[in-house]
Design a protein around this motif. Structure first.
Motif, mmCIF file in Angstrom:
data_model
loop_
_atom_site.group_PDB
_atom_site.id
_atom_site.type_symbol
_atom_site.label_atom_id
_atom_site.label_comp_id
_atom_site.label_asym_id
_atom_site.label_seq_id
_atom_site.Cartn_x
_atom_site.Cartn_y
_atom_site.Cartn_z
ATOM 1 N N LEU A 77 0.829 -1.196 0.000
ATOM 2 C CA LEU A 77 0.000 0.000 0.000
ATOM 3 C C LEU A 77 0.872 1.258 0.000
ATOM 4 C CD1 LEU A 77 -2.873 1.059 0.012
ATOM 5 C CD2 LEU A 77 -2.890 0.806 2.493
ATOM 6 N N THR A 78 1.950 1.230 0.750
ATOM 7 C CA THR A 78 2.893 2.355 0.761
ATOM 8 C C THR A 78 3.444 2.588 -0.632
ATOM 9 O OG1 THR A 78 3.486 1.993 3.067
ATOM 10 C CG2 THR A 78 5.087 3.176 1.721
ATOM 11 N N LYS A 79 3.772 1.518 -1.335
ATOM 12 C CA LYS A 79 4.297 1.637 -2.697
ATOM 13 C C LYS A 79 3.237 2.195 -3.655
ATOM 14 C CE LYS A 79 7.008 -1.044 -6.020
ATOM 15 N NZ LYS A 79 8.161 -0.183 -6.109
ATOM 16 N N VAL A 80 2.000 1.748 -3.524
ATOM 17 C CA VAL A 80 0.915 2.273 -4.372
ATOM 18 C C VAL A 80 0.733 3.759 -4.116
ATOM 19 C CG1 VAL A 80 -1.594 2.212 -4.768
ATOM 20 C CG2 VAL A 80 -0.305 0.076 -4.633
ATOM 21 N N ARG A 81 0.735 4.168 -2.843
ATOM 22 C CA ARG A 81 0.595 5.595 -2.536
ATOM 23 C C ARG A 81 1.736 6.395 -3.146
ATOM 24 N NH1 ARG A 81 -1.366 3.888 2.817
ATOM 25 N NH2 ARG A 81 0.787 3.964 3.524
ATOM 26 N N ALA A 82 2.932 5.872 -3.068
ATOM 27 C CA ALA A 82 4.099 6.588 -3.595
ATOM 28 C C ALA A 82 4.065 6.693 -5.114
ATOM 29 C CB ALA A 82 5.383 5.883 -3.154
ATOM 30 N N GLU A 83 3.550 5.671 -5.789
ATOM 31 C CA GLU A 83 3.586 5.640 -7.251
ATOM 32 C C GLU A 83 2.334 6.196 -7.912
ATOM 33 O OE1 GLU A 83 4.209 1.492 -8.014
ATOM 34 O OE2 GLU A 83 6.376 1.619 -7.669
ATOM 35 N N SER A 84 1.187 6.118 -7.249
ATOM 36 C CA SER A 84 -0.075 6.376 -7.953
ATOM 37 C C SER A 84 -0.997 7.414 -7.324
ATOM 38 C CB SER A 84 -0.873 5.063 -8.061
ATOM 39 O OG SER A 84 -0.119 4.078 -8.722
ATOM 40 N N ILE A 85 -0.719 7.835 -6.104
ATOM 41 C CA ILE A 85 -1.642 8.727 -5.404
ATOM 42 C C ILE A 85 -0.886 9.972 -4.959
ATOM 43 C CG2 ILE A 85 -3.202 8.973 -3.426
ATOM 44 C CD1 ILE A 85 -3.491 5.892 -3.450
#
Length: 135
Positions: A77-85
């Motif tokens: 989830l941390t990676k998704v936030r960093a890449e997409s949000i």
């Protein structure tokens, strides 16, 4: 694209249960703009936290590009936030001991970029919003 299905969020407050969101169904397409408006305590911030992957629903699903954010382990989830949000907070949420470039670089750490790449991207980002003099 976001797809919310039956999103409910309940909080415990003392002996009471507060229902911040009750069965929200919502689709937000890529490139769409959304205004969230309502009274204090109406669930606006809770909905934004769901969209940003900062909180998980009590029930329902919050999908971003087909991935249910609520089912992801925290590291993913941390990676998704960093890449997409992207987040724009009401308060600045800056680290006062860091300069502008270092504050921007901090947000890039979860991407696993080399220090030089983070510095370059942070500098470009600050320049692109008219803050190049803050480097």
């Amino acid at each position: 694209m976001y797809q919310l299905r039956g999103v409910t969020k309940q909080y415990r407050r003392a002996k009471d249960t507060v229902e911040a969101l009750a069965g929200i169904d919502l689709t937000i397409g890529d490139g769409d703009r959304l205004v969230i408006q309502g009274p204090t305590g109406g669930g606006k911030s809770t909905l934004l936290q769901m969209l940003g992957g900062l909180d998980r629903p009590t029930a329902g699903s919050v999908e971003l590009d087909g991935t249910d954010l609520a089912k992801l382990p925290e590291a993913r989830l941390t990676k998704v936030r960093a890449e997409s949000i992207g987040f724009v907070f009401q308060s600045f949420n800056l680290i006062p001991t860091l300069n502008a470039q270092e504050n921007v670089e901090t947000a890039l750490v979860p991407l696993g970029l080399k220090v030089a790449d983070r510095r370059e991207r942070a500098a470009e980002a600050l320049k692109s919003v008219g803050l190049g003099e803050r480097l």
